[in-house]
Structures are given as structure tokens and as C-alpha cells.
Design an enzyme around this catalytic site. Structure first.
Site, PDB file in Angstrom:
ATOM      1  N   ARG A   1       6.790  -3.523   3.996  1.00 37.34           N
ATOM      2  CA  ARG A   1       5.519  -3.227   4.661  1.00 37.34           C
ATOM      3  C   ARG A   1       5.704  -3.210   6.176  1.00 37.34           C
ATOM      4  O   ARG A   1       6.471  -4.003   6.728  1.00 37.34           O
ATOM      5  CB  ARG A   1       4.497  -4.300   4.280  1.00 37.34           C
ATOM      6  CG  ARG A   1       3.077  -4.082   4.797  1.00 37.34           C
ATOM      7  CD  ARG A   1       2.426  -2.907   4.151  1.00 37.34           C
ATOM      8  NE  ARG A   1       0.959  -2.944   4.291  1.00 37.34           N
ATOM      9  CZ  ARG A   1       0.175  -1.887   4.131  1.00 37.34           C
ATOM     10  NH1 ARG A   1       0.708  -0.720   3.843  1.00 37.34           N
ATOM     11  NH2 ARG A   1      -1.132  -1.990   4.251  1.00 37.34           N
TER      12      ARG A   1
ATOM     13  N   THR B   1      -0.552   7.422  -0.107  1.00 34.06           N
ATOM     14  CA  THR B   1       0.680   6.842  -0.637  1.00 34.06           C
ATOM     15  C   THR B   1       1.317   7.752  -1.661  1.00 34.06           C
ATOM     16  O   THR B   1       0.809   8.832  -1.955  1.00 34.06           O
ATOM     17  CB  THR B   1       0.511   5.445  -1.277  1.00 34.06           C
ATOM     18  OG1 THR B   1      -0.436   5.529  -2.296  1.00 34.06           O
ATOM     19  CG2 THR B   1       0.060   4.413  -0.283  1.00 34.06           C
TER      20      THR B   1
ATOM     21  N   SER C   1      -3.287  -2.178  -0.843  1.00 31.95           N
ATOM     22  CA  SER C   1      -3.733  -2.051  -2.231  1.00 31.95           C
ATOM     23  C   SER C   1      -2.635  -1.526  -3.139  1.00 31.95           C
ATOM     24  O   SER C   1      -2.867  -1.349  -4.341  1.00 31.95           O
ATOM     25  CB  SER C   1      -4.937  -1.113  -2.315  1.00 31.95           C
ATOM     26  OG  SER C   1      -6.020  -1.622  -1.590  1.00 31.95           O
TER      27      SER C   1
END
Length: 622
Positions: free
Chosen positions: A131, A429, A502
């Protein structure tokens, strides 16, 4: 033609795999209609759809015996299969897939973004965290205007302000050191070759470019993606990216160091800091000091159709596994736990219960979920949100009509020190699911956040067309750092912090034997949670093939309206939900699900693959 194939001891019908060439697959994708092309991300309450709907193409479902790759573009899938056939591992294949996706699906993921990779080597599950992080100079006021109010979302996104330190390449290098079988450099060959020779612009990429305006403000991106008249290159146009090919060669030769130091790093930082209207704070030291993390996977037990399962997902800073675990756990404690599909669709009673479980899960998500290196979990552990006693208590809140307000809970009686995060948009994504012949499997979701990220394309040499896009991942932080009482939001901006996500890469196991049963995941912003949960329910609870589970209409709630995929549910279902007090929003819900599931065909073990008809992905292998 169809076959009857056993899945988890049950029988399901799914189409027999169809052998197609890559060229046919690329041109067979349904061309967007004028109506599709006009569809832009639609508001759902305060939330915006991740990417525009671009039509649907039926997918056949696939049956494979040795290994399988499911990815969002046929060229990326084929790159992964090429690596598996050469003796590579699942991680090796994922690296090749991701590098090709950087080229052919630039709007969704790439080397300028971040990723979560969940890996199983036959013995243990590992969670590799790539991340993005906030720059050292960032403060909690990053997205506040001079008057103290949150910036408009698009104003925050476009430019350098929203760019976090990319982590995908560094994370993949960490996973490769542990699980790679082929040399690192070899894994870049398919993407380098495609970047040099070019790839045909797909219908989806063309349509999204047509709907995009901010990308044209970046001179490098405008020169690469658009023609002189300002129109995107047509479908089938061979688009070459020699600048990306050169960057990939550097990465192949020296690993992630080529992105985090040297000429590429300097070009990246200059792009961020020198934006003419919205400069960012990311610096060379931020790139140099970035480190991916290995975390403990977040696993929970679940029983579906009398099968004891162990479901593993990604821990915080992802909210996906906890939210999915709560939704499934709450559903299991209601009269709708064993409800079957009605006419091939979830019925209104079940949808009501699912929506209420979702609202409760998202209330907890808004209050508690953030980077665990900055925020302590309630009751001292994230598993407290999935404890049986806590879910029993929460399930008692679900009744026959909509709760006026879905409150957050207090697991273990923990004191609440946080303010709930106000709802704000989350975006795109891409997802990859892979199983190899050596017993390894992975689920990996990667992102640059919004479609085309921060709309900044990095190039080290103006004479070479192309480059790679940068993420706008920092907009996943709360724009509002505290509430009116001064209580901080757990997911506020802080230096070096990873924003809440998410993304929900998921691996499912037989609880008793430990055997891997399924790898799944999806793009879709906050709706990733619902897209993934739907597929798990379809395959594990309702006994569908992975393709049939993915094909089910999408649905969900982020705390506000019940969202139903437009044109997929009867009017009677909408009316029944409204009678229970729900506001219903019928809207396009363009997921991008990929899944691979264990099955048995003619007494032989097989892998069943599914890819979302709403996007361009396929499954392939041997």
C-alpha cells in the site's frame, strides 16, 4: 455445450471452456453503445461509482487442470500463463501480469500505485502489503481548503497533492524473494515486448478515455493517449509505449531500486512537486525509505451449505476482510442464513437482511478501520470485530424493517476514542487470481485509485512517447481529520501512514483439511466488499460455478441506499425493499471480478475459472 461439474461436493452447471485466440478475444469484446459511452461514474448518495460502465460481454467460464491465471485483460492473462508454462510460480506470474496491466489497463493499476497480495504456499497464508504511504511532509490538513472545509473531490485528486509513495513493485520484489522460481528480470519480458511493439487499444480503454477530461491537462498523457484532434485513439489502434519499456528494463535490471532512486525517482518527484496548480509534497527521501510489509492474514471460520470453511483476507489497512467477515457472520445469524436463490436471483427478504448487515459492518468500518501502525484495534485485536459474541449482539439489531440509523458497535466493551469517517468517494483497481502447478496460490488486488489516478504521467525522456501513471491514493484518507467535538478520525492523514482500503483479495480453504478451495477478488472502490462477498456467497452458499457466481447481479449498501445493478432485478423486488423502509438506487455497478475455484470433473481435480462479463478479463492456463 455444458458439463456437470462437482464443486465442493455439490453439482453445478457451467459452460465448457471455449478456445479463442487473443486477437479474437480482444476484438470480440462488445463495443460500447452510444448509451454506454455516455455513462459516467454515477453518484450513489455521497459515493461515486469507481469507473464508468462500458457494456458487458458474456464469458464462457473455464476449466483447467494444472494451473490458471485470471486477470483483467487477455494480454495480461496470457503473460501470466507464459510464465507458468516456463516453470514460474504463482508470484512469478503475478509480476508478469501486473507489468502488462500497467501498459494495457493503465486506468486501474500499475507500477505507480500500490497492491495487496495474499499468498498460500500449501502450508501458510501470507499477506504482503504494498500500500502507498503519505509523504513525510503531509499533515492532517492536506485536503482542507483555506477556509477549513474539505476540498472538492476532483480538485483534490488531479495533480501532485494526492500522490502517495508507490509500493507495488517493492512489494512484488519482497514476495519474489520468498516465492519466485524464475529470475526477476525474465518476468518483465512480456510487458517490455508489448510496450515496444504496441498493443491494440481495447473498447473499455477507448470508452474511458473518451469520458475523461482531466487527463488531457497533462501534456505527456495527452500526447500518448489522444490524437491531435483531442479524440482518443480508436479501438484497435496499436499503441506503443517506449518510455515504459525503458523503465521496465531498468526495473528488470535493478529491481525496485530503479523506481525509488535514480532518474525515474527524480522524474516522479518532479512531476508531483512541479504540478502547476496542485503540487504535492512527495520527495526523494519518501521514495528511498519506503518499505513493503508482511502482515498476518486475517482469517475467520464460516459455514456455508454445511461445509466448514476458513476464509482468509487482508488485514488493516484494508477494511475488506473484516467487513466481509462481519456481513457473512451477521447473515448466518438470521432467518435468511440458508435462503436459496429465487428464479436465479436473491429475493427481497434476503436482500433486506444483507443490506442491514452491510450497514452495520460499514458503521464499524467508518469508526475503527485504519493503518494498524497508527491506530490500535478495538479491544486490542482486529478479530474482536468478528468474535461470535459480538456478532450475536449485532445481529439482534437486524429486524423486518430498515434500521433508522445503523450504529457502530463496541466490541469487548471497548471505549470509543474516534469520530466516524464521513463518507467520501473511493475508486478503481484491478484483481488477479492465480494457482500454479506447485501448490501455490494467490489473490492480488492492485490500484492507482481513481480512473487514471492523479492524471499525471511520468516520463524520464520527453523524446520517448508514453510513461506510467501515478496514483491518487492519498484521497483514500479522510479529508476531514476530526469531528466538531475534536475527536480524531482514525483514517486521517498522517506522515508515513497507509490509507484505509477496501481491496479484498480472498483465499478460501476447507477448514478441516486445509485444502485451498478458491481465490477471488474485484476492483470497485468501497463496492469491492460487496462484489467479493456476492461471489463467495454464490459459489460457497448457493453452489454456483465461479462464472455463474460472478454473473449474478450486483447489490449492496454502504450505509445509505440499497444499490441494485440496473436492469437486473424485478420491480417487485424494488417495491418490497421500499416497503421495508429502504431507499433503492438502481444503477450500473461495473465490477471486475476474477475467481478460480477447485472442482472435480470426470473424477479428476480441476480448476474452474470465472471472469466478470462487465470488463475485459479472461481466465487461461493448462
Amino acid at each position: 455445450m455444458t458439463e456437470r461439474t462437482k464443486i465442493l461436493g455439490r453439482t453445478a452447471t457451467h459452460p465448457w471452456p471455449v478456445v479463442l485466440t487473443l486477437a479474437l478475444l480482444l476484438t470480440a469484446c462488445s463495443a460500447p453503445t452510444a448509451r454506454d459511452a455516455a455513462e459516467v461514474p454515477a453518484p450513489i448518495g455521497p459515493v461515486v461509482q469507481p469507473e464508468a460502465a462500458t457494456g458487458a460481454t458474456p464469458k464462457p467460464g473455464w476449466t483447467l487442470r494444472q494451473h490458471a491465471v485470471a486477470a483483467a485483460n487477455p494480454l495480461a492473462t496470457e503473460a501470466g500463463v507464459h510464465i507458468l508454462r516456463a516453470g514460474g510460480s504463482a508470484v512469478d506470474a503475478a509480476i508478469a501480469v501486473q507489468m502488462v496491466l500497467t501498459l494495457v489497463e493503465p486506468q486501474s493499476s500499475g507500477i505507480g500505485g500500490g497492491a495487496f497480495l495474499l499468498h498460500h504456499d500449501g502450508q501458510r497464508v501470507q499477506a504482503f502489503d504494498g500500500r502507498e504511504t503519505a509523504p513525510a511532509a503531509a499533515t492532517e490538513k492536506l485536503f482542507l481548503a483555506d477556509d477549513g472545509q474539505p476540498l472538492p473531490f476532483l480538485q483534490a485528486v488531479v495533480g501532485g497533492r494526492s500522490v502517495g509513495v508507490p509500493g507495488t513493485v517493492a512489494m512484488l520484489a519482497l514476495a519474489h524473494r520468498q516465492h519466485g522460481r524464475l529470475p526477476w528480470a525474465r518476468l518483465f519480458d512480456p510487458a517490455i515486448r508489448l510496450a515496444d511493439q504496441g498493443f491494440p487499444v481495447s473498447p473499455r480503454l477507448h470508452t474511458l478515455l473518451q469520458a475523461e477530461s482531466a487527463l488531457k491537462q497533462d501534456p505527456v498523457a495527452a500526447a500518448y493517449f489522444y490524437q491531435h484532434d483531442g479524440q482518443p485513439h480508436p479501438v484497435g489502434h496499436v499503441l506503443r509505449n517506449p518510455e515504459l519499456a525503458q523503465v521496465l528494463r531498468l526495473l528488470a535490471a535493478t529491481g525496485p531500486l530503479a523506481l525509488h532512486e535514480g532518474s525515474v525517482a527524480r522524474a516522479l518527484v518532479a512531476k508531483v512537486q512541479q504540478h502547476p496548480t496542485n503540487p504535492g509534497q512527495l520527495g526523494l527521501d519518501d521514495l528511498k525509505t519506503y518499505r513493503p510489509k508482511e502482515r498476518d492474514a486475517l482469517c475467520f471460520d464460516h459455514t456455508a451449505a454445511q461445509t466448514a470453511l476458513r476464509i482468509c483476507g487482508f488485514p488493516p489497512p484494508s477494511s475488506g476482510a473484516i467487513a466481509i467477515g462481519q456481513i457473512l457472520g451477521l447473515l448466518a445469524r438470521t432467518p435468511q442464513a440458508d435462503a436459496a436463490l429465487s428464479g436465479g436471483l436473491p429475493g427481497p427478504d434476503w436482500l433486506h437482511t444483507y443490506a442491514e448487515a452491510s450497514r452495520l459492518a460499514f458503521a464499524d468500518r467508518a469508526l475503527y478501520l485504519a493503518d494498524p501502525d497508527f491506530v490500535a484495534p478495538p479491544a486490542g485485536r482486529w478479530g474482536s470485530l468478528l468474535d461470535a459474541r459480538y456478532l450475536d449482539e449485532r445481529a439482534r439489531l437486524i429486524g423486518p424493517v430498515r434500521l433508522p440509523q445503523a450504529p457502530a458497535g463496541q466490541p469487548g466493551g471497548s471505549a470509543v476514542a474516534w469520530a466516524p469517517m464521513p463518507e467520501q468517494a473511493e475508486y478503481g483497481t484491478s484483481h488477479i487470481s492465480i494457482v500454479d502447478r506447485f501448490g501455490n496460490a494467490l489473490a492480488m488486488t492492485s490500484t492507482i485509485e481513481a480512473g487514471f489516478g492523479a492524471r499525471l504521467m511520468v516520463s524520464t525522456d520527453p523524446s520517448r512517447p508514453g510513461g506510467f501513471l501515478l496514483n491518487n491514493e492519498l484521497t483514500d484518507f479522510s479529508f476531514t481529520p476530526a469531528d466538531a467535538q475534536g475527536r480524531p478520525v482514525a483514517n486521517r492523514v498522517e506522515p508515513g501512514k497507509r490509507p484505509r482500503s477496501s481491496m479484498s483479495p480472498t483465499l478460501v480453504f476447507d477448514r478441516d483439511s486445509g485444502q485451498l478451495l478458491m481465490s477471488a477478488g474485484s476492483p470497485g472502490g468501497a463496492l469491492i466488499i460487496h462484489f467479493t462477498a456476492k461471489t463467495l456467497l454464490g459459489a460457497l452458499q448457493w453452489g454456483l460455478s465461479p462464472q455463474a457466481a460472478i454473473d449474478l447481479p450486483n447489490f449492496g449498501s454502504l450505509g445509505g441506499p440499497v444499490m441494485l445493478e440496473a436492469g437486473r432485478f424485478p420491480a417487485a423486488t424494488v417495491q418490497a425493499l421500499q416497503q421495508r423502509g429502504h431507499t433503492v438506487s438502481e444503477t450500473p455497478m461495473p465490477s471486475g471480478l476474477q475467481a478460480v475455484q477447485r472442482g472435480v470433473n470426470d473424477g479428476q481435480p480441476v480448476w474452474l475459472g470465472g471472469a466478470d462479463p462487465r470488463r475485459e478479463g479472461i481466465v487461461a492456463g493448462d
